[in-house]
Design a protein around this motif. Sequence first.
Motif, PDB file in Angstrom:
ATOM      1  N   SER A  68      -9.696   5.988   3.196  1.00 48.52           N
ATOM      2  CA  SER A  68     -10.740   5.035   2.811  1.00 48.52           C
ATOM      3  C   SER A  68     -11.339   4.313   4.006  1.00 48.52           C
ATOM      4  O   SER A  68     -12.380   3.664   3.881  1.00 48.52           O
ATOM      5  CB  SER A  68     -10.183   4.013   1.813  1.00 48.52           C
ATOM      6  OG  SER A  68      -9.038   3.374   2.330  1.00 48.52           O
ATOM      7  N   CYS A  69     -10.701   4.433   5.187  1.00 48.68           N
ATOM      8  CA  CYS A  69     -11.259   3.838   6.400  1.00 48.68           C
ATOM      9  C   CYS A  69     -12.322   4.729   7.039  1.00 48.68           C
ATOM     10  O   CYS A  69     -13.047   4.284   7.933  1.00 48.68           O
ATOM     11  CB  CYS A  69     -10.159   3.579   7.430  1.00 48.68           C
ATOM     12  SG  CYS A  69      -9.155   2.113   7.111  1.00 48.68           S
ATOM     13  N   THR A 105      -2.676  -0.117  -4.033  1.00 50.78           N
ATOM     14  CA  THR A 105      -3.233   0.981  -3.244  1.00 50.78           C
ATOM     15  C   THR A 105      -4.679   1.247  -3.640  1.00 50.78           C
ATOM     16  O   THR A 105      -5.569   1.353  -2.783  1.00 50.78           O
ATOM     17  CB  THR A 105      -2.386   2.256  -3.446  1.00 50.78           C
ATOM     18  OG1 THR A 105      -1.031   1.982  -3.090  1.00 50.78           O
ATOM     19  CG2 THR A 105      -2.909   3.385  -2.584  1.00 50.78           C
ATOM     20  N   GLN A 106      -4.941   1.331  -4.940  1.00 49.03           N
ATOM     21  CA  GLN A 106      -6.295   1.583  -5.416  1.00 49.03           C
ATOM     22  C   GLN A 106      -7.232   0.430  -5.062  1.00 49.03           C
ATOM     23  O   GLN A 106      -8.393   0.653  -4.700  1.00 49.03           O
ATOM     24  CB  GLN A 106      -6.282   1.812  -6.919  1.00 49.03           C
ATOM     25  CG  GLN A 106      -5.549   3.083  -7.343  1.00 49.03           C
ATOM     26  CD  GLN A 106      -5.313   3.149  -8.834  1.00 49.03           C
ATOM     27  OE1 GLN A 106      -5.837   2.340  -9.600  1.00 49.03           O
ATOM     28  NE2 GLN A 106      -4.500   4.114  -9.268  1.00 49.03           N
ATOM     29  N   GLN A 147     -11.946  -1.058   1.019  1.00 53.65           N
ATOM     30  CA  GLN A 147     -12.324  -0.455   2.291  1.00 53.65           C
ATOM     31  C   GLN A 147     -13.519   0.485   2.136  1.00 53.65           C
ATOM     32  O   GLN A 147     -14.406   0.523   2.995  1.00 53.65           O
ATOM     33  CB  GLN A 147     -11.133   0.271   2.911  1.00 53.65           C
ATOM     34  CG  GLN A 147     -10.029  -0.688   3.335  1.00 53.65           C
ATOM     35  CD  GLN A 147      -8.934  -0.041   4.156  1.00 53.65           C
ATOM     36  OE1 GLN A 147      -8.395  -0.659   5.069  1.00 53.65           O
ATOM     37  NE2 GLN A 147      -8.582   1.196   3.846  1.00 53.65           N
ATOM     38  N   ARG A 148     -13.560   1.235   1.043  1.00 57.73           N
ATOM     39  CA  ARG A 148     -14.704   2.124   0.819  1.00 57.73           C
ATOM     40  C   ARG A 148     -15.958   1.332   0.456  1.00 57.73           C
ATOM     41  O   ARG A 148     -17.036   1.561   0.989  1.00 57.73           O
ATOM     42  CB  ARG A 148     -14.383   3.114  -0.294  1.00 57.73           C
ATOM     43  CG  ARG A 148     -13.410   4.209   0.100  1.00 57.73           C
ATOM     44  CD  ARG A 148     -13.438   5.346  -0.907  1.00 57.73           C
ATOM     45  NE  ARG A 148     -12.442   6.358  -0.584  1.00 57.73           N
ATOM     46  CZ  ARG A 148     -11.235   6.434  -1.130  1.00 57.73           C
ATOM     47  NH1 ARG A 148     -10.862   5.527  -2.031  1.00 57.73           N
ATOM     48  NH2 ARG A 148     -10.388   7.392  -0.783  1.00 57.73           N
ATOM     49  N   ASP A 174      -8.027   0.581  -1.268  1.00 56.08           N
ATOM     50  CA  ASP A 174      -8.936   1.698  -1.006  1.00 56.08           C
ATOM     51  C   ASP A 174     -10.349   1.372  -1.480  1.00 56.08           C
ATOM     52  O   ASP A 174     -11.339   1.680  -0.791  1.00 56.08           O
ATOM     53  CB  ASP A 174      -8.424   2.962  -1.704  1.00 56.08           C
ATOM     54  CG  ASP A 174      -7.296   3.640  -0.937  1.00 56.08           C
ATOM     55  OD1 ASP A 174      -7.192   3.418   0.293  1.00 56.08           O
ATOM     56  OD2 ASP A 174      -6.517   4.379  -1.563  1.00 56.08           O
ATOM     57  N   PRO A 217      -5.665   4.954   6.261  1.00 52.90           N
ATOM     58  CA  PRO A 217      -6.005   5.711   5.051  1.00 52.90           C
ATOM     59  C   PRO A 217      -7.373   6.379   5.146  1.00 52.90           C
ATOM     60  O   PRO A 217      -8.221   5.996   5.960  1.00 52.90           O
ATOM     61  CB  PRO A 217      -6.002   4.635   3.952  1.00 52.90           C
ATOM     62  CG  PRO A 217      -5.295   3.478   4.528  1.00 52.90           C
ATOM     63  CD  PRO A 217      -5.530   3.521   5.991  1.00 52.90           C
ATOM     64  N   TYR A 268       0.842  -1.195   0.000  1.00 56.34           N
ATOM     65  CA  TYR A 268       0.000   0.000   0.000  1.00 56.34           C
ATOM     66  C   TYR A 268       0.879   1.247   0.000  1.00 56.34           C
ATOM     67  O   TYR A 268       1.793   1.379   0.794  1.00 56.34           O
ATOM     68  CB  TYR A 268      -0.920   0.015   1.217  1.00 56.34           C
ATOM     69  CG  TYR A 268      -1.953   1.126   1.168  1.00 56.34           C
ATOM     70  CD1 TYR A 268      -3.190   0.915   0.576  1.00 56.34           C
ATOM     71  CD2 TYR A 268      -1.675   2.386   1.706  1.00 56.34           C
ATOM     72  CE1 TYR A 268      -4.133   1.924   0.512  1.00 56.34           C
ATOM     73  CE2 TYR A 268      -2.619   3.403   1.645  1.00 56.34           C
ATOM     74  CZ  TYR A 268      -3.843   3.170   1.050  1.00 56.34           C
ATOM     75  OH  TYR A 268      -4.782   4.170   0.985  1.00 56.34           O
ATOM     76  N   CYS A 318     -12.101  -1.700   7.534  1.00 57.81           N
ATOM     77  CA  CYS A 318     -10.783  -1.095   7.737  1.00 57.81           C
ATOM     78  C   CYS A 318      -9.825  -2.153   8.253  1.00 57.81           C
ATOM     79  O   CYS A 318     -10.083  -2.790   9.278  1.00 57.81           O
ATOM     80  CB  CYS A 318     -10.882   0.055   8.744  1.00 57.81           C
ATOM     81  SG  CYS A 318      -9.346   0.996   8.935  1.00 57.81           S
ATOM     82  N   ARG A 362      -8.528   9.654  11.324  1.00 58.85           N
ATOM     83  CA  ARG A 362      -7.462   8.814  10.781  1.00 58.85           C
ATOM     84  C   ARG A 362      -6.296   8.632  11.743  1.00 58.85           C
ATOM     85  O   ARG A 362      -5.539   7.677  11.617  1.00 58.85           O
ATOM     86  CB  ARG A 362      -6.939   9.423   9.479  1.00 58.85           C
ATOM     87  CG  ARG A 362      -7.881   9.294   8.303  1.00 58.85           C
ATOM     88  CD  ARG A 362      -7.310   9.999   7.098  1.00 58.85           C
ATOM     89  NE  ARG A 362      -6.021   9.429   6.736  1.00 58.85           N
ATOM     90  CZ  ARG A 362      -5.086  10.083   6.041  1.00 58.85           C
ATOM     91  NH1 ARG A 362      -5.299  11.338   5.665  1.00 58.85           N
ATOM     92  NH2 ARG A 362      -3.948   9.492   5.738  1.00 58.85           N
TER      93      ARG A 362
END
Length: 259
Positions: free
Chosen positions: A180-181, A131-132, A138-139, A135, A178, A124, A144, A194
């Motif tokens: 996204s969490c 990474t994408q 998680q979204r 994310d 991140p 990540y 998370c 965060r």
Amino acid sequence: MGMSRCYSLMKCLLIMFNVIFLCVGAGVCAFVSWALWDGRGAEGGAGRAGLCALGLWAVVLTLGAIAALAGAIRGSASLLAAAFALLALSAVAEAAAAWWGAAHQPQLQQALRERLRHSLLHEYGALPARTQALDAIQRGLQCCGVESARDWQQAAWARSAGELDLSVQAPAAYYWVPASCCTSTEEVECAVARRVPAASGGGAGLHAAPCAPRVLGALRGAARAPLAAGAVLLAMHGAALLLALALCLRAHPDTRYKA
């Protein structure tokens, strides 16, 4: 007249089944070629080996379909016999893959958890594709970390995400997760949420659910349609094999090349 009509019906069914097999085999061959060329789906020896095995199955299925179509149209016993052998080989491979997957389901689930954890800890922030993907997971799944948000405490990205504060009023040790969490899309609220205390496994403003169970659940739901399609394909294989054998026994042997 009745036997002739039955023979024509068997030929039409065999052609129909093998047109489907040809489309499936050619499509899988194209996908495997793209995946091997692109490289992202073939990272590591296991990924390349899996793609090569899938490609080999697709080639056998495609050749079997071509032989069956040619044999049915020309009434060639040798082509129908070759089609029977190739289709039987691809059907055995399908059945073996299904049995292996069912027998090793716990190991596959554990391997997925380890793959997610490895990506979180080491990839990540370093690999854009990973990474994408994390994310998006998680979204989309509102989770998370792999097992909890605390997983991010050990991630290489988290150690470089924040700035070290050496002032007297410095807060207690913390780690970063991140964006996204975050449960909120507000930047200010998300920035506060965060920063997680080191002793905490999450907090207000963060998704509380771990990602691994939700990813496994999502995969189980998404796998229903492919598994049903695989079962239908295997049943079609069985029918095609019987039709190819029946037509092969009725076809005249090829004598054109005999002296």
